[in-house]
Scaffold this active site. Sequence first.
Site, PDB file in Angstrom:
ATOM      1  N   GLU A 198      37.069   1.281 135.417  1.00 41.58           N
ATOM      2  CA  GLU A 198      37.623   0.281 136.334  1.00 41.58           C
ATOM      3  C   GLU A 198      39.082   0.611 136.581  1.00 41.58           C
ATOM      4  OE1 GLU A 198      37.164  -3.937 135.730  1.00 41.58           O
ATOM      5  OE2 GLU A 198      35.203  -3.689 134.787  1.00 41.58           O
ATOM      6  N   GLU A 254      34.656  -4.880 128.619  1.00 37.30           N
ATOM      7  CA  GLU A 254      36.005  -5.331 128.217  1.00 37.30           C
ATOM      8  C   GLU A 254      35.949  -6.207 126.959  1.00 37.30           C
ATOM      9  OE1 GLU A 254      38.506  -5.152 132.381  1.00 37.30           O
ATOM     10  OE2 GLU A 254      37.701  -7.096 131.793  1.00 37.30           O
TER      11      GLU A 254
END
Length: 477
Positions: free
Chosen positions: A376, A182
């Site tokens: 995710e 991320e």
Amino acid sequence: MAKQFPEGFLWGGATAANQLEGGYLEGGKGLNLADVLPGGKGRLKLLSQTGFDFEIDKSKYTYPNHEGIDFYHRYKEDIALFAEMGFKVFRMSIAWSRIFPNGDELEPSEEGLAFYDRVFDELEKYGIEPLVTIAHYETPLHLIKEYGGWRNRKLVGFFERYVRTIFKRYQDKVKYWLTFNEINGATHMPLLGLGFSPESEETRLQDSFQGLHHQFVASAQAVKLGHEIIPDSQIGCMLIYAPVYSYDSNPDNVMHAKQEADVFNFLCGDVQVRGEYPYFAKRYFKNHNVELDIQEGDLETIKEGTVDFISFSYYMSRTDKKVKTPEELGEGNLVGGVKNPFLKSSDWGWEIDPVGLRVALNELYGRYQKPLMVVENGLGAYDKVEEDGSINDDYRIDYLREHIKQMGEAIEDGVDLRGYTSWGCIDLVSASSGEYSKRYGFIYVDKHDDGSGTLERKRKKSFFWYKDVIYSNGENL
């Protein structure tokens, strides 16, 4: 009717070392960032505010990451459960401080390297492909305290040594790699991604983007190294992705939403996928007084080290307008914005938007034409164990079913989607809140926020549902 998923589609689940391994002082491991993060809902504030001290104070706080769910000792049991569900792929991370306890040593820890050998061998036993995140919120604490985290260019060299070590060691065991988890979330929470606490709000963006520049160089070097050491490797970037909707059709709000989406969703992606800073970065940096120290050769390295595929997390979309009142803010949304009147929210206030995943897939594939993986996606919720021991998490099944349906629609749209790893396939410690009670898994772990629990594993109703999804390659939802 369910859409057809491509043959060989990689179904599986995702975790991170700091959230499930435990054994925080075992096997020669050094302390890392997650080891000093307290548990509880106050964690989120710490992640974004200034002046965190990076010390452990057990008289004031609990530290659930220290024990996690004890994957360090129970990985065989857990991998067997993943295999029972039929996983084709398991996304995990390597804890940098298991390999280099301080981060700046010249030689790695053999004990740390051997632990991941055992994990990879166990996965191979069941035919499960590892998808390994190299840096997942696990910066060694020494690199934070001594060097100031990723603001310091020296971390590029330390990271290169770490990457070279694990590529050489696991070249016959791991094909799929992700560089930084991320990466674009760093400006929101530099503590997690960049290993520093902002000194002030005025310096946050300057320091964050300088740290990001160092990570871009480090990521590109890793891609180049990976292709040299493991010729058939596939190395991806990993973004947090949230489509940005304009609150209404007011052109000012539409333009605002576009600019927010450009910076949050595409700036890091453009650098890692296209190999250059995007056209809009120059004005954005100028408007926010960001002046990057770009050294000779950096831009060439970034250009030469573009990723093979794009992976991303998707939990929510974002709705925004140029001028907002405090009452309009979307309270639980990590990425800001205002409440979307058309969406419901999870127990933690995260807006649920399955169609937004199709939007995300189309936006990313339309921009880059590179293979995609959703690495995710999941629902954090309170789970109840019934008297007979069952856990009837139909709400999780509903959430995942609707998102998988939209992935099928995106594939039908023409998107090249290669895999899906649901987040927290086994219950673990929440990154944002440090809670056990925020459960994502198909597998229940008997561990609670007060530290109690036996760590016993139980299959939830969603376990059997997901097993059928994988077995039918997405046809039985």
